[in-house]
Design an enzyme around this catalytic site. Structure first.
Site, mmCIF file in Angstrom:
data_model
loop_
_atom_site.group_PDB
_atom_site.id
_atom_site.type_symbol
_atom_site.label_atom_id
_atom_site.label_comp_id
_atom_site.label_asym_id
_atom_site.label_seq_id
_atom_site.Cartn_x
_atom_site.Cartn_y
_atom_site.Cartn_z
ATOM 1 N N SER A 295 -1.185 5.137 -1.715
ATOM 2 C CA SER A 295 0.141 5.727 -1.797
ATOM 3 C C SER A 295 0.292 6.640 -3.011
ATOM 4 O O SER A 295 -0.403 7.650 -3.122
ATOM 5 C CB SER A 295 1.190 4.615 -1.798
ATOM 6 N N ASP A 306 -7.383 18.506 -6.316
ATOM 7 C CA ASP A 306 -7.168 19.812 -5.693
ATOM 8 C C ASP A 306 -7.151 20.937 -6.722
ATOM 9 O O ASP A 306 -7.658 22.034 -6.471
ATOM 10 C CB ASP A 306 -5.856 19.826 -4.916
ATOM 11 N N LYS A 320 -2.937 5.875 2.520
ATOM 12 C CA LYS A 320 -1.530 5.679 2.874
ATOM 13 C C LYS A 320 -0.814 6.984 2.557
ATOM 14 O O LYS A 320 -0.321 7.184 1.451
ATOM 15 C CB LYS A 320 -0.952 4.504 2.080
#
Length: 544
Positions: A295, A306, A320
């Protein structure tokens, strides 16, 4: 002139005709829904009046609702009866209530432990990530929602709750008796400055204080000479979305994307960006993750990966990647519905579907020295993306680390012996705790580099019956490496607390060791990423 008159008339005729057709289609659809609703009511009426046994009409409606939600095949969507929701609400805010410290989710039809919170009753008893509830307080758990399970697990501090647990590879359910306690959480329980000026920061949960605590401990470590940092998200079950964004913001420049949520409703489509400059520009960062990182902790790892702001190392995360909303209903009940998925800055969805989780469990590689199940990275048929600098990243199935490192694992024979011990896991972990307390009391000048010898292990084995534990001697002998590891960890915890236990464990932490190798001498994250990509001789390959 005729053309000028006819054209509007033609347009009007077509528009009226099309409008009438669309209106009729809407009526047809409405009538179809009405017919289905009426049909359902006829079935319920007939069942209630004519079934061979008496049935509860309210129960039929509840079953129908459950069926609708189950058909969505979403483990995070659930229906809460008014009384259940009120109990959860009260227990969540009333200081007189406690819990057992387990983060749970529905997985493959079972209420499953995502992560035990360190230092809580569930963790101390030896319940592990991936364990499934077979029974809670004598109630079969195979049909429970996560909220129903949580309601049973919570209660007044000091009271006990009995559970039986299914564990992969163990044939019979394992019994545990857990003493509830007030769960006081701290996002960062301790820190350490390791050799070479590497700060170690374990973020155990993404609480409302997480970003504040992270900044505070990093500033403190920097004042002590920190030049690089390991941010440990292993076992972090997540928490608050806003705090996941705020922690990412600590390391990203203002205006950079952190996460995006996308849903069918316009209000669910939101992009979140960093709101201030990078607080630690140039600081080399390694993020440690594993299968229990979930999560909000995945949001942090995904955003920094990224933007090439950190190297992610370890095992694939939980996956999740969805957002839930609560919808109060007319009778006081509540529908918790997955309304959006979140995406990393380059557009990756990391949501892992239940089927892939099932396949991963069935095809697990090995049991680790600390008792967890570990998996090979699932990289086949995964969509590929590029990071900001052009590195290849994988979408779906959790955050895939840049450098995959498995923890130390058990041999096949060791694993069989440990699974036999797991049959008494609850009592065995009580025995570990009690023996450790006794050992610390009998060794007041204990050195942090202590090692338990064969005589110590035999003393522990002879003491097991005191705590109603019976282990076959051959199994104990075969599992001695596992037993020694956990007994030494428990003794270190009792003697020096969590930080002392961590420092005692460094030598056995293969993932942390690899992170330290990669960070050795690097002055920027760019240099760190290049080293990992080129497998620089200064940073040896991870072991198998």
């Amino acid at each position: 002139m005729r053309k000028g008159v006819l054209t509007p008339l033609l347009v009007m005729t077509v528009a009226v005709g099309a409008g009438g057709w669309l209106l009729q289609q809407g009526v047809d659809r409405a009538e179809n829904v009405y017919v289905k609703v009426r049909l359902f009511e006829e079935v319920v009426d007939r069942v209630e009046s004519s079934f061979v046994e008496e049935v509860d009409r309210q129960g039929i409606y509840s079953s129908a609702i459950d069926g609708v939600l189950q058909d969505l095949r979403d483990p995070y969507t659930s229906f809460l009866e008014a009384r259940d929701f009120e109990n959860l609400r009260i227990r969540g805010i009333d200081g007189d209530y406690g819990g057992v410290g387990l983060e749970v989710v529905e997985r493959n039809g079972w209420v499953t432990v995502v992560s035990p919170i360190p230092g809580t009753p569930g963790s101390r008893a030896g319940i592990r990530a991936g364990d499934q509830f077979f029974e809670i307080e004598g109630h079969a758990a195979d049909t429970m929602s996560t909220d129903q399970a949580v309601a049973l697990l919570r209660g007044r501090p000091g009271s006990e709750v009995s559970v039986r647990i299914l564990r992969p590879g163990v044939e019979e359910p394992i019994p545990f008796t857990l003493a509830r306690a007030i769960i006081e959480l701290k996002a960062v329980p301790f820190t350490a400055l390791l050799d070479g000026g590497v700060g170690y920061v374990p973020l155990q949960s993404v609480l409302e204080s997480a970003s504040t605590e992270i900044r505070s401990v990093l500033d403190s470590l920097r004042s002590e000479g920190m030049r690089a940092v390991v941010l440990d998200l292993r076992g972090n079950p997540g928490g608050l979305l806003d705090e996941g964004i705020a922690v990412s913001d600590v390391f990203l420049d203002e205006g950079l994307a952190v996460v995006e949520t996308r849903g069918r409703e316009r209000g669910q489509n939101v992009s979140y960006e960093a709101s201030r400059p990078d607080g630690y520009p140039g600081l080399p960062i390694v993020i440690l993750v594993n299968g229990s990182s979930a999560s909000a902790s995945e949001i942090i790892a995904g955003a920094l990966q990224d933007h090439d702001r950190a190297l992610v190392l370890g095992e694939s995360t939980f996956g999740k990647g969805s957002v839930q909303s609560l919808y109060p209903l007319s009778d006081g009940s509540v529908l918790r519905l997955t309304t959006a998925r979140w995406y990393t800055p380059v557009g990756r969805s990391i949501d892992r579907d239940p089927e892939s989780r099932r396949v991963a469990v069935e095809g697990h590689v090995a049991l680790t020295l600390d008792g967890q199940v570990t998996f090979e990275p699932d990289t086949e048929s995964r969509p590929t993306y590029e990071s900001v600098s052009g590195r290849t990243l994988l979408g779906g199935g959790g955050i895939t680390p840049d450098v995959f490192v498995q923890p130390e694992t058990l041999s096949v024979s060791e694993e069989a012996a440990v699974r036999a011990i797991y049959q008494q896991a609850g009592a065995f972990n009580v025995a570990l705790f009690n023996f450790a307390v006794r050992y610390v009391g009998e060794h007041p000048g204990l050195d942090r580099d202590f090692t338990l010898g064969e005589n110590d292990l035999q003393a522990f084995y002879r003491a097991l019956p005191e705590w109603s534990v019976t282990v076959d001697r051959d199994d104990f002998r075969m599992a001695s490496r596992f037993v020694r590891y956990h007994l030494e960890r428990e003794i270190a915890l009792q003697a020096w607390g969590e930080q002392g236990q961590f420092l005692r464990d460094i030598a056995a932490d293969r993932q942390l060791a690899r992170a330290l190798e990669l960070l050795a001498g690097v002055e920027s994250t760019e240099e760190l990423l290049r080293r990992a990509a080129s497998d620089d001789p200064a940073a040896p390959r991870e072991g198998a």
